[in-house]
Design a protein around this motif. Structure first.
Motif, PDB file in Angstrom:
ATOM      1  N   LEU A 258       0.846  -1.189   0.000  1.00  0.00           N
ATOM      2  CA  LEU A 258       0.000   0.000   0.000  1.00  0.00           C
ATOM      3  C   LEU A 258       0.879   1.235   0.000  1.00  0.00           C
ATOM      4  N   LEU A 259       0.719   2.066  -1.046  1.00  0.00           N
ATOM      5  CA  LEU A 259       1.453   3.329  -1.116  1.00  0.00           C
ATOM      6  C   LEU A 259       0.784   4.358  -0.217  1.00  0.00           C
ATOM      7  N   PRO A 260       1.525   5.379   0.240  1.00  0.00           N
ATOM      8  CA  PRO A 260       0.917   6.407   1.094  1.00  0.00           C
ATOM      9  C   PRO A 260      -0.280   7.089   0.452  1.00  0.00           C
ATOM     10  N   SER A 261      -0.331   7.103  -0.889  1.00  0.00           N
ATOM     11  CA  SER A 261      -1.454   7.729  -1.592  1.00  0.00           C
ATOM     12  C   SER A 261      -2.723   6.896  -1.523  1.00  0.00           C
ATOM     13  N   GLY A 262      -2.596   5.647  -1.040  1.00  0.00           N
ATOM     14  CA  GLY A 262      -3.742   4.755  -0.976  1.00  0.00           C
ATOM     15  C   GLY A 262      -3.788   3.756  -2.106  1.00  0.00           C
ATOM     16  N   GLN A 263      -2.976   3.943  -3.146  1.00  0.00           N
ATOM     17  CA  GLN A 263      -2.909   2.986  -4.248  1.00  0.00           C
ATOM     18  C   GLN A 263      -2.152   1.738  -3.788  1.00  0.00           C
ATOM     19  N   SER A 264      -2.516   0.604  -4.335  1.00  0.00           N
ATOM     20  CA  SER A 264      -1.843  -0.641  -3.963  1.00  0.00           C
ATOM     21  C   SER A 264      -1.368  -1.366  -5.220  1.00  0.00           C
ATOM     22  N   VAL A 265      -0.233  -2.074  -5.067  1.00  0.00           N
ATOM     23  CA  VAL A 265       0.338  -2.872  -6.151  1.00  0.00           C
ATOM     24  C   VAL A 265       0.866  -4.158  -5.543  1.00  0.00           C
ATOM     25  N   THR A 266       1.024  -5.173  -6.380  1.00  0.00           N
ATOM     26  CA  THR A 266       1.537  -6.459  -5.907  1.00  0.00           C
ATOM     27  C   THR A 266       2.904  -6.711  -6.527  1.00  0.00           C
ATOM     28  N   VAL A 267       3.877  -7.057  -5.658  1.00  0.00           N
ATOM     29  CA  VAL A 267       5.261  -7.269  -6.109  1.00  0.00           C
ATOM     30  C   VAL A 267       5.783  -8.562  -5.485  1.00  0.00           C
ATOM     31  N   PRO A 268       6.788  -9.189  -6.124  1.00  0.00           N
ATOM     32  CA  PRO A 268       7.360 -10.413  -5.557  1.00  0.00           C
ATOM     33  C   PRO A 268       8.069 -10.120  -4.235  1.00  0.00           C
ATOM     34  N   GLY A 300      -1.437   5.583 -10.913  1.00  0.00           N
ATOM     35  CA  GLY A 300      -1.607   6.911 -11.474  1.00  0.00           C
ATOM     36  C   GLY A 300      -0.637   7.899 -10.848  1.00  0.00           C
ATOM     37  N   ALA A 301      -0.230   8.916 -11.620  1.00  0.00           N
ATOM     38  CA  ALA A 301       0.708   9.920 -11.121  1.00  0.00           C
ATOM     39  C   ALA A 301       0.507  11.222 -11.883  1.00  0.00           C
ATOM     40  N   ARG A 302       1.008  12.315 -11.295  1.00  0.00           N
ATOM     41  CA  ARG A 302       0.974  13.624 -11.940  1.00  0.00           C
ATOM     42  C   ARG A 302       2.402  14.054 -12.253  1.00  0.00           C
ATOM     43  N   VAL A 303       2.631  14.556 -13.461  1.00  0.00           N
ATOM     44  CA  VAL A 303       3.962  15.011 -13.876  1.00  0.00           C
ATOM     45  C   VAL A 303       4.227  16.383 -13.275  1.00  0.00           C
ATOM     46  N   THR A 304       5.322  16.512 -12.514  1.00  0.00           N
ATOM     47  CA  THR A 304       5.640  17.793 -11.871  1.00  0.00           C
ATOM     48  C   THR A 304       6.830  18.500 -12.512  1.00  0.00           C
ATOM     49  N   GLU A 305       7.680  17.774 -13.253  1.00  0.00           N
ATOM     50  CA  GLU A 305       8.828  18.403 -13.892  1.00  0.00           C
ATOM     51  C   GLU A 305       9.319  17.525 -15.034  1.00  0.00           C
ATOM     52  N   VAL A 306       9.775  18.143 -16.111  1.00  0.00           N
ATOM     53  CA  VAL A 306      10.335  17.427 -17.260  1.00  0.00           C
ATOM     54  C   VAL A 306      11.653  18.100 -17.634  1.00  0.00           C
ATOM     55  N   LEU A 317       7.528  12.426 -11.131  1.00  0.00           N
ATOM     56  CA  LEU A 317       6.128  12.020 -11.022  1.00  0.00           C
ATOM     57  C   LEU A 317       5.696  12.046  -9.565  1.00  0.00           C
ATOM     58  N   ASP A 318       4.545  12.618  -9.302  1.00  0.00           N
ATOM     59  CA  ASP A 318       3.998  12.704  -7.948  1.00  0.00           C
ATOM     60  C   ASP A 318       2.893  11.658  -7.805  1.00  0.00           C
ATOM     61  N   PHE A 319       3.152  10.652  -6.930  1.00  0.00           N
ATOM     62  CA  PHE A 319       2.158   9.606  -6.680  1.00  0.00           C
ATOM     63  C   PHE A 319       1.142  10.030  -5.626  1.00  0.00           C
ATOM     64  N   GLY A 320       1.355  11.170  -4.994  1.00  0.00           N
ATOM     65  CA  GLY A 320       0.501  11.615  -3.905  1.00  0.00           C
ATOM     66  C   GLY A 320       1.163  11.378  -2.559  1.00  0.00           C
ATOM     67  N   ALA A 321       0.707  12.115  -1.550  1.00  0.00           N
ATOM     68  CA  ALA A 321       1.214  12.002  -0.179  1.00  0.00           C
ATOM     69  C   ALA A 321       2.724  12.240  -0.114  1.00  0.00           C
ATOM     70  N   GLY A 322       3.230  13.094  -1.006  1.00  0.00           N
ATOM     71  CA  GLY A 322       4.648  13.441  -0.955  1.00  0.00           C
ATOM     72  C   GLY A 322       5.588  12.440  -1.572  1.00  0.00           C
ATOM     73  N   GLN A 323       5.059  11.409  -2.212  1.00  0.00           N
ATOM     74  CA  GLN A 323       5.906  10.384  -2.819  1.00  0.00           C
ATOM     75  C   GLN A 323       6.234  10.777  -4.266  1.00  0.00           C
ATOM     76  N   ILE A 324       7.530  11.066  -4.512  1.00  0.00           N
ATOM     77  CA  ILE A 324       7.997  11.502  -5.826  1.00  0.00           C
ATOM     78  C   ILE A 324       8.879  10.410  -6.424  1.00  0.00           C
ATOM     79  N   ALA A 325       8.682  10.136  -7.712  1.00  0.00           N
ATOM     80  CA  ALA A 325       9.524   9.174  -8.418  1.00  0.00           C
ATOM     81  C   ALA A 325      10.021   9.816  -9.708  1.00  0.00           C
ATOM     82  N   MET A 326      11.098   9.260 -10.241  1.00  0.00           N
ATOM     83  CA  MET A 326      11.653   9.750 -11.499  1.00  0.00           C
ATOM     84  C   MET A 326      11.573   8.658 -12.545  1.00  0.00           C
TER      85      MET A 326
END
Length: 358
Positions: A258-268, A300-306, A317-326
């Motif tokens: 469970l990501l802080p944004s509330g989205q969930s994914v399944t990983v090994p 889902g994510a929002r683009v904050t910088e390119v 990319l902003d996943f929400g709740a302060g979680q940023i990925a590149m």
């Protein structure tokens, strides 16, 4: 100790007063390999090299070369070549005199010294510069002389402490390949210290990652990058997206996180339900837009910088709740994101790593 092992650190500690720099080092260096000690400043890598060279003594434990303890053998009797970042050339001596010095100290004849110097000059392609003083040489040329001097007496082992740190980027990259080619030609064992991750990945047969006085992983470069042992290695070597998650349950052999944004994914992963963890995924493994369709992990994510970098595009990319990925994308990618876009980002779950929170 097996016959393929040249150097062995056995339960080695090093303390300065109450400060323990090396905690419990157990490390084997294989004969003929190029082993890099990689770590941040203060991690213990240079102290380990200095103990191997004989410039420092262990507080506890044993260092063996060819099965024989050497921790009390003085540096000049170990038969080890050493190359430093500052070259350590004699400024009043010519190139030829600098190269001849180790051979003179070993009592070789004049003809042997002349032949050795000629061979060494040719090895590092400095013909015609034999009579120049170090001040008349470029940084790269000085480093070649330092390399040749460390190799001229044909040691079993050569130690290199940040030897390219004073060079500019282009020359540094050129010298990386020169050193690796010399290693291949001569078959000498090299122990190399650096804090430069790309240098370690480019040059090494194996890389030992130092952290707080311990080796936390030792493996070939590909395994260090693709299969980091823990969250520290994942974050230290190369670029990585490290996302704080919680294990929310299990689906088959995977953990649902469970990501802080509330989205969930399944990983090994075998981590237990409720565990706090770090989800790691390399920026080049991520796909966006239509290229993310059908992938096993999508959020889902929002683009904050390119940022345009010539050979690639990087987007934050902003996943929400302060979680940023590149994400890294080739310039010719079919989807070029724009700031403010709401997009789908995905990857193959096999390209992720899940680590217990440190």
């Amino acid at each position: 100790m097996t016959s393929e092992t040249l150097i062995e650190f056995d339960r080695v500690q090093k303390a300065y007063g109450r400060h323990l720099v090396i905690k419990d080092l157990n490390l084997r260096v294989r004969r003929g390999e190029f082993l890099t000690l990689l770590g941040a400043s203060g991690s213990g890598k240079t102290t380990s090299l200095m103990m191997l060279a004989g410039f420092e003594e262990p507080t506890r434990g044993e260092i063996r070369m060819n099965g024989v303890p050497i921790e009390h053998v003085p540096p000049h009797r170990r038969g080890i070549g050493v190359v430093f970042q500052n070259y350590a050339l004699f400024p009043h001596m010519s190139v030829a005199q600098n190269l001849a010095y180790p051979l003179r100290m070993r009592g070789m004849s004049r003809s042997e010294i002349e032949a050795g110097v000629k061979r060494a000059v040719a090895m590092v392609r400095l013909q015609g510069m034999e009579e120049r003083k170090p001040a008349m040489l470029s940084g790269g040329q000085q480093q070649r002389v330092a390399l040749a001097r460390a190799l001229i007496f044909r040691p079993e082992l050569v130690l290199m402490d940040e030897p390219l740190g004073a060079l500019d980027k282009n020359l540094r990259e050129h010298m990386q390949f020169e050193i690796k080619e010399l290693h291949r030609q001569l078959g000498v064992t090299v122990v190399y210290v650096t804090h430069d991750q790309s240098e370690a990945l480019t040059m090494s047969d194996r890389v030992a990652i130092f952290h707080n006085g311990d080796v936390v992983q030792i493996a070939p470069p590909g395994d260090i990058y693709e299969k980091p042992a823990d969250a520290y290695v994942a974050g230290f070597v190369g670029e990585n997206n490290l996302i704080e998650v919680t294990v929310d349950g299990h689906e088959g052999d995977g953990a649902r996180v469970l990501l802080p944004s509330g989205q969930s994914v399944t990983v090994p992963s075998p981590l237990a339900e409720g565990a706090r963890a770090i989800l790691a995924v390399r920026p080049e493994k991520l796909r966006i837009g239509a290229e993310a369709e059908g992938l096993g992990l999508r959020v889902g994510a929002r683009v904050t910088e390119v940022v345009y970098l010539g050979d690639q595009i990087r987007a934050l990319l902003d996943f929400g709740a302060g979680q940023i990925a590149m994400v890294k994308l080739p310039v010719a990618a079919s989807s070029r994101p724009q700031v403010g876009d709401q997009i789908m980002v995905g990857c193959d779950p096999a390209d992720t790593r899940l680590f217990p929170e440190p």
